[in-house]
Design an enzyme around this catalytic site. Structure first.
Site, PDB file in Angstrom:
ATOM      1  N   THR B  40     -15.273  10.202 -17.251  1.00  0.00           N
ATOM      2  CA  THR B  40     -14.641   8.969 -17.375  1.00  0.00           C
ATOM      3  C   THR B  40     -13.924   8.430 -16.294  1.00  0.00           C
ATOM      4  OG1 THR B  40     -14.657   9.561 -19.922  1.00  0.00           O
ATOM      5  CG2 THR B  40     -12.885   8.236 -19.038  1.00  0.00           C
ATOM      6  N   ALA B  46      -9.768   1.194 -13.274  1.00  0.00           N
ATOM      7  CA  ALA B  46      -9.205   1.452 -12.027  1.00  0.00           C
ATOM      8  C   ALA B  46      -7.588   0.942 -12.162  1.00  0.00           C
ATOM      9  CB  ALA B  46      -9.834   1.155 -10.690  1.00  0.00           C
ATOM     10  N   HIS B  49      -1.632   0.755 -16.069  1.00  0.00           N
ATOM     11  CA  HIS B  49      -1.346  -0.137 -16.990  1.00  0.00           C
ATOM     12  C   HIS B  49       0.283  -0.285 -16.797  1.00  0.00           C
ATOM     13  CE1 HIS B  49      -4.976  -1.546 -18.972  1.00  0.00           C
ATOM     14  NE2 HIS B  49      -5.323  -0.155 -18.684  1.00  0.00           N
ATOM     15  N   VAL B 172     -19.032  25.037 -20.239  1.00  0.00           N
ATOM     16  CA  VAL B 172     -18.456  26.173 -21.219  1.00  0.00           C
ATOM     17  C   VAL B 172     -19.526  26.068 -22.348  1.00  0.00           C
ATOM     18  CG1 VAL B 172     -16.774  26.721 -22.708  1.00  0.00           C
ATOM     19  CG2 VAL B 172     -16.059  25.743 -20.506  1.00  0.00           C
ATOM     20  N   LYS B 255     -12.779  -8.603 -28.216  1.00  0.00           N
ATOM     21  CA  LYS B 255     -11.637  -8.186 -27.165  1.00  0.00           C
ATOM     22  C   LYS B 255     -12.142  -8.629 -25.892  1.00  0.00           C
ATOM     23  CE  LYS B 255      -9.731  -3.890 -26.051  1.00  0.00           C
ATOM     24  NZ  LYS B 255      -9.642  -3.713 -24.614  1.00  0.00           N
ATOM     25  N   GLU B 342      -8.304   8.214 -23.717  1.00  0.00           N
ATOM     26  CA  GLU B 342      -8.942   6.875 -23.408  1.00  0.00           C
ATOM     27  C   GLU B 342      -7.881   6.029 -22.744  1.00  0.00           C
ATOM     28  OE1 GLU B 342     -10.091   4.684 -26.942  1.00  0.00           O
ATOM     29  OE2 GLU B 342      -8.521   5.640 -28.119  1.00  0.00           O
ATOM     30  N   CYS B 407     -21.726  -1.054   5.845  1.00  0.00           N
ATOM     31  CA  CYS B 407     -20.947  -2.346   4.964  1.00  0.00           C
ATOM     32  C   CYS B 407     -19.576  -2.179   4.964  1.00  0.00           C
ATOM     33  CB  CYS B 407     -21.634  -2.292   3.761  1.00  0.00           C
ATOM     34  SG  CYS B 407     -23.492  -2.605   3.532  1.00  0.00           S
TER      35      CYS B 407
END
Lengths: 421, 483
Positions: B40, B46, B49, B172, B255, B342, B407
């Site tokens: 994640t 990125a 908040h 694990v 959303k 999250e 690039c």
């Protein structure tokens, strides 16, 4: 800061031919800057034959064709720097470059020829959905791995796009022991040369599926399968037409993009159609003394035409440096394209500054059978040339005569158009 | 016996590892993938908040605001690109302005400073790129953007330098409680070896798999859904389309998606939100990408979608309770969950790291290390040097004069640094995340054969082992005519 009369960015076929031509037209103080470890550009990895039919009247491989030009440059003792990256070009023609011997340095040039070539359109730019595993290569990357490093990037291959490199790689991978299962092409026609379809696909029984695209890529670590589907006239996949191919490799040959980041940085104006600089009859950009040729200008099919075009740029740059071109506000006559002609290079001309003959190159936007190419000066038809087949994958050209242009009263535009034969 | 084993080397596991490395503790981080920052943490917005989104009183609200405040210090200590570019939540014509006021109030309750509702003229003054439909916006000056790869890798490198052990490519397979400690069964993905580790504490930072690990030892079951978010990344030429992070209020199309510049100068658009079964389902979909394309235009004018250079999908670890779960499992002493992280997880990572290390400090009462070094130096970016400095560097280390990635203008020197530094890169993706080589508009078309060559030379790895991201992702399958 070192001073040069002419700095050529790129030591591939365009840069080499431009340098040789400039030298032969009296310019000695030339520098070719090449980012790779040898001269010759992408030709070094194009080990198949078919190069030079026009220029040398024989079939050469890419490295052979390159070596002829490299030899000519060496004979003329034209200076060059390898492993050198141009970082920036400024509008006043200062070139900033870097390599591991000289560090970062600036060069002042009287004239610059842009000859940086092009790059391949990536999977991301194509917006193909699916996973992002190993095994997805642009055809050129695969070509480098196989032809220069000697490594096979995969065993079972699906190719998206029928550009020439993709077609060449279908044959190459087959000859090296891989199984090429299918070539899918989004458009209803191939993007490559007819001769490559025949020699690289048909001769090896590799199916070409026109109006098809990749709609899914499976495999989390390495490609496991690719699903292709037929597309409608809107180029959107048609549900229910999906076919899944197990494979470990997806090669992409979906178009080439001129590499003009440096040009844009310098303030060179670009054509949205070619993604290359807008140039006049001298192959000069909107910045006086900055010329462009080869695939950085517009993508070519045949290197022979690149060499020809580059020689023109070299000659014109030489004339500019020597002050032989009286730029007395000569009016630029636009070359407009209509009825299926997508663009022309050059896109404008000044008859007084032309050679006796000017070759205008262009591509058409669709497959046209039994039509004619028409050339107009103002509204007067000058030439009507029947063409049995024209296709987007094959570049077209017309020669314009200086005499005719000068003899046209009040010439205000030149038009190239496809019409009924 | 380890004092603590952290499972998962994402931004959360790495931040915890770094904070714990201040203490005299024997710590190990176990990561199933070949590199840190491979789940994640590598595929998200990125964004740092501001903290007005989460419901007051939740862990999300608390750690977001705290984490945001820590970013200035953390970015300096760890040498990571971070920019407080500010964010705008746009309210379109016909949308309810009171929703912005709710967010403003919520943000103030959470402790977010500087929030303000702007009218169209005020918006245009600071962000001329918004669409004609934008009427009002909530402006949050503390919102920021960060490089999530750099942030995670920097945390991990700093932890490593301060003595934390990292076991990569190690999954694990089971955890059992034995009296006062835990036994962890592992499987190495490279050599197939199985092993057992013993540890006093387990810190479960396993992202979308955190429920699976918790449920091995606790009867208070967790359930984490992988919520997929698809994104489009645009060329740097599109990077100045907007200068703030532009969010959308939820509307008739559901959303919204955000449009934001990245710290590296690209433009990022996304995400979607689709719950999926497969915890490795990071494939993009035609529908998802289409939706992102369409939605981006609601709040921002002229998003140049022709300049997309890549698309990707990431999975958010959404727990049924809808909040972060941080703390000891009620029936498994010494098993600390850091689950359901999250959004705003990235923003919260610094404060979660500190908080979890405080929990551990209470449990184990360790001594502070005298020689803890909070400073990590990133990979030198020669573009930040003066011409003289750069030429001096090239003279000393000529590899800094060789451009490998055209690039992004990445030199061989930077790639060698990425390979040879702590927790060095062993794959092309790992090189890419550390240096940006291959992250530009040609998407590694030119540089991948050269990066492979450098990796082979610097590590002695066989060319047949060099892959995109670990075992199974190798690039070449044999020599010509030998397959």
């Amino acid at each position: 800061m070192e001073n040069y009369d002419l700095v050529i960015i790129g030591g591939g076929p365009a840069g080499l031919a431009a340098a040789i031509s400039a030298k032969d037209n009296g310019i000695d103080n030339i520098l070719i800057i090449e980012r790779d470890k040898e001269l010759g550009g992408i030709l070094n990895q194009c080990i198949h034959n078919g190069f030079g039919l026009h220029t040398f009247k024989e079939e050469l491989t890419g490295p052979e064709y390159a070596s002829r030009y490299i030899d000519m440059a060496l004979e003329r003792k034209i200076p060059y720097k390898l492993n050198t990256m141009v970082m920036d070009i400024s509008e006043d023609k200062t070139v900033t470059a870097m390599n591991h011997e000289d560090g970062m340095f600036e060069i002042k040039a009287k004239a610059i020829i842009l000859a940086m070539g092009c790059r391949e359109r990536s999977r991301g730019a194509l917006n193909i959905p699916g996973y992002r595993p190993a095994g997805i290569y642009s055809a050129g990357t695969a070509q480098r791995l196989v032809n220069m490093e000697g490594y096979m990037p995969g065993k079972e291959v699906v190719i998206l796009g029928s550009g020439d490199i993709g077609l060449i790689m279908a044959r190459r991978m087959t000859l090296e022991g891989a199984k090429v299962k299918v070539v899918a092409e989004l458009m209803p026609y191939s993007g490559g040369l007819k001769r490559n379809i025949v020699q690289c696909l048909n001769d090896f029984d590799i199916p070409l599926k026109l109006s098809h695209t990749v709609v899914d890529i499976e495999g989390k670590e390495r490609v496991k399968a690719v699903t292709i589907a037929q597309v409608g006239p809107d180029r959107k996949p048609i549900p229910g037409t999906e076919e899944r191919y197990t494979c470990d490799t997806l090669l992409l040959s979906c178009g080439l993009i001129p590499e003009n980041e440096l040009s844009r940085g310098a303030g060179v104006k670009m054509s949205p159609v070619t993604s290359g600089p807008i140039v006049n009859e001298s192959l000069e950009t909107n910045i006086e003394g900055v010329f462009a040729c080869g695939n950085v200008l517009h993508v070519h099919d045949l290197v022979d035409y690149v060499s020809q075009e580059a020689a023109t740029a070299g000659k014109n740059a030489a004339a500019y440096i020597k002050g032989e071109r009286s730029n007395s506000g000569e009016k630029e006559i636009p070359i407009t394209c209509e009825g299926g002609v997508r663009y022309t290079v050059p896109s404008s001309l000044r008859p007084a500054l032309m050679d006796e003959k000017l070759t205008v190159r262009f591509r058409v936007g669709d497959v046209y059978k039994g039509k004619a190419l028409c050339l107009y000066y103002n509204d007067k038809l000058i030439l009507k040339k029947k063409r049995p087949v024209m296709a987007p994958g094959e570049m077209e050209q017309l020669d314009l005569k200086k005499e005719d242009l000068l003899n046209t009263p009040d010439l205000s535009k030149v038009t190239i158009r496809i019409e009924e034969a | 016996m380890y004092d603590a084993v952290i499972i998962g080397a994402g931004v959360i596991g790495s931040a915890i590892a770094r904070e714990l490395s201040r203490f005299d503790l024997n710590i190990c981080v176990i990561e199933k993938d070949e590199d840190v920052c491979n789940g994640t943490s590598k595929a998200n917005s990125a964004i740092i908040h501001a903290g007005f989104d989460a419901v007051p009183g939740t862990l999300k609200a608390r750690f977001n605001v705290l984490g945001n405040r820590m970013m200035d210090t953390i970015s300096k200590e760890l040498d990571i690109p971070f920019k407080r570019c500010g964010s705008l939540v746009t309210c379109l014509k016909g949308q309810d302005r009171s929703e912005l006021e709710k967010l403003l109030k919520r943000g103030e309750e959470n402790g977010v400073t500087g929030l303000k509702i702007l009218n169209r003229d005020e918006i245009l003054e600071i962000e001329p790129g918004v669409s004609d439909e934008v009427e009002f916006a909530l402006f949050a000056p503390t919102g920021g953007i960060v490089c999530p790869f750099n942030m995670t890798i920097a945390y991990a490198e700093n932890a490593f330098t301060n003595g934390v052990n990292f076991m990569l490519n190690t999954e694990v397979t089971n955890i059992t409680k034995e009296n006062d400690h835990y036994k962890i069964n592992t499987l190495n993905h490279e050599d197939g070896n199985k092993d057992v580790l013993e540890t006093k504490l387990v810190i479960n930072a396993a992202g979308v798999y955190a429920d699976k690990l918790n449920n091995m030892v606790s009867e208070r079951k967790l359930h984490i859904t992988a919520r997929k978010g698809e994104y489009l990344l645009l060329d740097k030429e599109a990077g100045s389309t907007v200068s703030h992070t532009i969010f959308q209020l939820p509307g008739v199309m559901g959303k919204g998606v955000l449009v934001t510049p990245t710290v590296h100068g690209n433009l990022l658009v996304g995400p979607t939100a689709t719950d999926i079964e497969d915890k490795e389902g990071v494939n993009t979909t035609a529908e998802g990408l289409e939706r992102v394309s369409k939605m981006s235009g609601l709040s921002v004018k002229n998003v140049p979608l022709r300049q997309v250079i890549t698309s990707f999908a990431g999975l958010r670890a959404h727990e049924d309770s809808d909040d972060f779960i941080i703390g000891e499992a009620p029936d498994a002493k010494g098993f600390i969950n850091v689950a359901g992280i999250e959004s705003p997880g990235l923003s919260s990572a610094p404060s979660i790291g500190v908080y979890v290390s405080e929990l551990v400090e209470e449990m184990l009462k360790p001594n502070k290390k005298a020689d803890f070094n909070p400073i990590r130096k990133g990979i030198l970016n020669p573009e930040t040097l003066t011409l003289e400095e750069r030429n001096k560097l090239i003279k000393e280390k000529p590899a800094y004069g060789n451009i490998i990635c055209r690039c992004e203008m990445v030199t061989e020197g930077e790639i060698i640094d990425a390979i040879t530094r702590p927790l060095g890169a062993r794959s092309l993706d790992a090189i890419k995340r550390r240096t940006r080589a291959g992250m530009g508009r040609c998407q590694a078309g030119f540089c991948s054969p050269r990066s492979m060559e450098i990796l082979q030379r610097e590590t002695g790895m066989s060319i047949y082992k060099i892959g995109k991201n670990g075992p199974g992702s190798e690039f070449v399958v044999g020599k010509n005519k030998e397959i």
